[in-house]
Design an enzyme around this catalytic site. Structure first.
Site, short mmCIF file in Angstrom:
data_model
loop_
_atom_site.label_atom_id
_atom_site.label_comp_id
_atom_site.label_asym_id
_atom_site.label_seq_id
_atom_site.Cartn_x
_atom_site.Cartn_y
_atom_site.Cartn_z
N SER A 163 -19.66 40.06 -5.15
CA SER A 163 -19.05 39.94 -3.82
C SER A 163 -19.64 38.80 -3.01
O SER A 163 -19.10 38.46 -1.96
CB SER A 163 -19.21 41.25 -3.05
OG SER A 163 -20.57 41.56 -2.85
N LYS B 9 -20.01 46.33 5.69
CA LYS B 9 -20.52 44.96 5.78
C LYS B 9 -20.24 44.35 7.15
O LYS B 9 -21.13 43.74 7.76
CB LYS B 9 -19.90 44.11 4.68
CG LYS B 9 -20.36 44.48 3.27
CD LYS B 9 -19.66 43.65 2.21
CE LYS B 9 -20.16 43.99 0.81
NZ LYS B 9 -19.50 43.22 -0.24
#
Length: 620
Positions: free
Chosen positions: A470, A513
């Site tokens: 990611s 996040k």
């Protein structure tokens, strides 16, 4: 003389007396048996008629008849005449006897209709009542070998362990015979001998009660061996997908015995009618749990939380346990406030309290950043430096954490060095992401000359393992910044993987996040220039906390959906990325032009260096 004659006659009589006494006892016994037969036959007549045509039962009753008649003396009360007065005479009660003489006439019901024949201590069992024609449904919460196939218990007598047929106890298979047995696969597999015993039972279609570990024991003991009982049953195993795939791949018997697989969905597509049905479900849960009624705002908040649990804004989670726990806790806070109806404020307070109870490690992690122990910039601009985002999961609690990623470049042999991999802290997926960067750079900027780049990538102040791809787009942005010598805005953080064509791909944990970087920026003060770049595929997954949504709505925090590396680098640097024109060159001064010139310069410098080295070499 007379006395002598009498003594002789008396001697003869005394010799014949035992024989006469025996004949008397035999006649009395026969008389007793005749009377006992009348009583026993009368007592057994109804039972025999009820089981007419059932040969095993008829054989048992005939054996019991003979034994009762033969041992009729046991039923004569103490002090009564030897001969019973008839069928109506007082009888000794077996329940009042403690010497075990009447245990042989007891009946041990292994399985039958009605809860009155279920074994003591059964947990979670559901079966039809007495006289019902429905099939039994049994859930066994503790599937040990004995609880599955039954067991033979023992009692201590004079220092020895003794048993008899009354100590044969049924198992879940007996109680569910003719119906359905529900078992949790993980619990079943953790119990010794239980899994193999279940497979033997299903293959043979009969239940045989066996002692655990009897086959492995070096010693044999005398015990009972009940006859196998024919079995007609459906066994339902349920558990997680990973366990199913393991059993299907590792146990060759599994697919033969359990042929029907059902993979249940964990989410629902969120539509208008589904939202309405879900609201009704929440209402029914509140009534069942005796919870205060929820108003419209509370129901909406619960539905939003369910969507967050599902990981998508257009889906709802069907896992009701965390939803019910949330409503219970909100009901507590409503009681504390003295309110009769649950509102969105109570739901939000319950969510905040759940978050607070598990946030100790998260708060310590953020504290190290705000105190500059862990270096993270949220303003200004730096070359070759960018904020990446990762997710840490601890049990059922997860949170996002920003990480500084830096890149340094120089002349070399075309290798991008992943420092995390070199020190064995990077996982295979992270390594894959870094290798993709090399493919992207070579394909875009080094088509007609050798790749002469040496680059290093590192997660700064990372002291644990790093895995996942990611951050691959984040690392590529840092590389492009270092190559183009253009600074990246430090108020922006990035998440998303990238392919060799420069397309940004979806990642997991997008909400955590974004919220993690938002917390750091909020602590330092929101300026309106801070934000996060995410893949477009993750937009549908956004279910952010209200304060993040409010900050984005007010322009104090920004969230960008980025499709390609070119779009992302323009946002991060404020400069155009540039696209190749008709002459196959990038516009002068664009990011891609600066990167290509830098890489081409490395190639020329390396070629000149090699020429100089060759000229300096001695000639043989």
């Amino acid at each position: 003389e007379t006395i002598g004659e009498l003594q002789k006659e008396l001697a003869v009589i005394m010799e014949d007396l035992p024989k006469l006494n025996q004949e008397r006892r035999d006649r009395i016994r026969d008389y007793n048996k005749e009377l006992a037969a009348v009583a026993v036959n009368q007592a057994l007549r109804d039972v025999e008629q009820a089981f007419y045509g059932t040969e095993p039962v008829q054989a048992y009753l005939e054996s019991a008849r003979k034994d009762l008649i033969h041992n009729i003396e046991m039923f004569v009360p103490s002090g009564a005449p030897e001969a019973p007065a008839g069928p109506g005479a007082p009888q000794a009660s077996p329940e009042n006897q403690d010497d075990g003489r009447f245990r042989r006439y007891q009946v041990n019901i292994i399985a039958g209709d009605g809860a009155d024949v279920a074994a003591e201590g059964d947990i979670g069992e559901s079966r039809p009542g007495a006289g019902s024609t429905g099939a039994p449904v049994v859930y066994e919460d503790y599937p040990t070998l004995g609880n599955l196939v039954g067991r033979i218990e023992h009692r201590a007598q004079m220092g020895a362990l003794m048993t008899d047929f009354t100590l044969i106890k049924p198992g879940a298979l007996h109680r569910a015979n003719g119906g359905y047995l529900l078992l949790e696969a993980r619990k079943l597999l953790t119990e010794p001998y239980a899994w193999e015993a279940l497979k033997r039972v299903l293959r043979s279609a009969c239940v045989k009660i066996e002692a655990p570990g009897a086959a492995a024991s070096p010693m044999t003991t005398t015990t009972l061996e009940p006859e196998p009982i024919p079995l007609d049953i459906k066994v339902v195993l349920f558990g997680d997908r990973g366990l199913y795939y393991q059993l299907a791949g590792l146990d060759p018997d599994f697919s033969d015995l359990f042929k029907v697989a059902a993979d249940f969905e964990e989410v629902l597509e969120r539509e208008e009618d589904v939202d309405l049905l879900y609201a009704r479900l929440i209402g029914s849960v509140a009534r069942r749990e005796d919870i205060r009624p929820l108003d419209a705002s509370a129901v909406a908040e619960v539905i939003d939380h369910s969507a967050r649990l599902s990981g998508s804004s257009d889906k709802l989670s069907v896992r009701m346990s965390p939803v019910v726990d949330l409503i219970r806790e909100a009901d507590f806070w409503a009681a504390e406030d003295g309110d009769e109806v649950l509102s969105a404020d109570h739901i939000e307070k319950a969510l905040d309290q759940q978050d607070r109870r598990l946030s100790r490690i998260r708060e310590r992690s953020y504290e190290t950043i705000t105190e500059d122990t862990i270096l993270i910039d949220t303003d200004g601009a730096r070359v070759g430096q960018i904020n990446g985002l990762s997710v840490l999961q601890l049990g059922g609690f997860s949170f996002g954490k920003p990480t500084r990623i830096t890149a340094r470049v120089g002349m070399g042999s075309g290798k991008v060095v992943d420092i995390e991999r070199e020190v064995e802290l990077g996982g295979p997926l992270h390594t894959k992401g870094v290798l993709i960067l090399s493919g992207f750079l070579a394909a875009r900027f080094a088509q007609d000359f050798p790749m002469s780049l040496a680059a290093t990538l590192v997660f700064e102040q990372s002291y644990g393992g790093v895995d996942g791809d990611s951050a691959s787009s984040t690392e590529l942005y840092a590389l492009l910044s270092a190559l183009a010598d253009v600074p990246i805005k430090q108020g922006l953080a990035v998440t998303g993987s990238v392919n060799q064509y420069g397309e940004i791909q979806a990642i997991g944990g997008v909400n955590e996040k974004i919220e993690g970087f938002f917390e750091i920026c909020k602590e330092r003060g929101l300026t309106g220039d801070q934000g996060v770049l995410i893949p477009p595929a993750n937009v549908r997954n956004l279910m952010l906390k209200p304060e993040v949504v409010d900050a984005a709505r007010d322009g104090r925090f920004r969230i960008f959906s980025v499709k390609t590396i070119d779009e992302g680098i323009e946002i991060l640097t404020g400069m155009p990325a540039g696209a190749r024109a008709g002459d196959e060159r990038y516009p002068e001064g664009s990011i891609n032009d600066r990167v290509e010139r830098r890489i081409r310069g490395f190639a020329e410098a390396r070629r000149n260096f090699q020429r100089g080295t060759d000229q300096d070499m001695p000639v043989a």
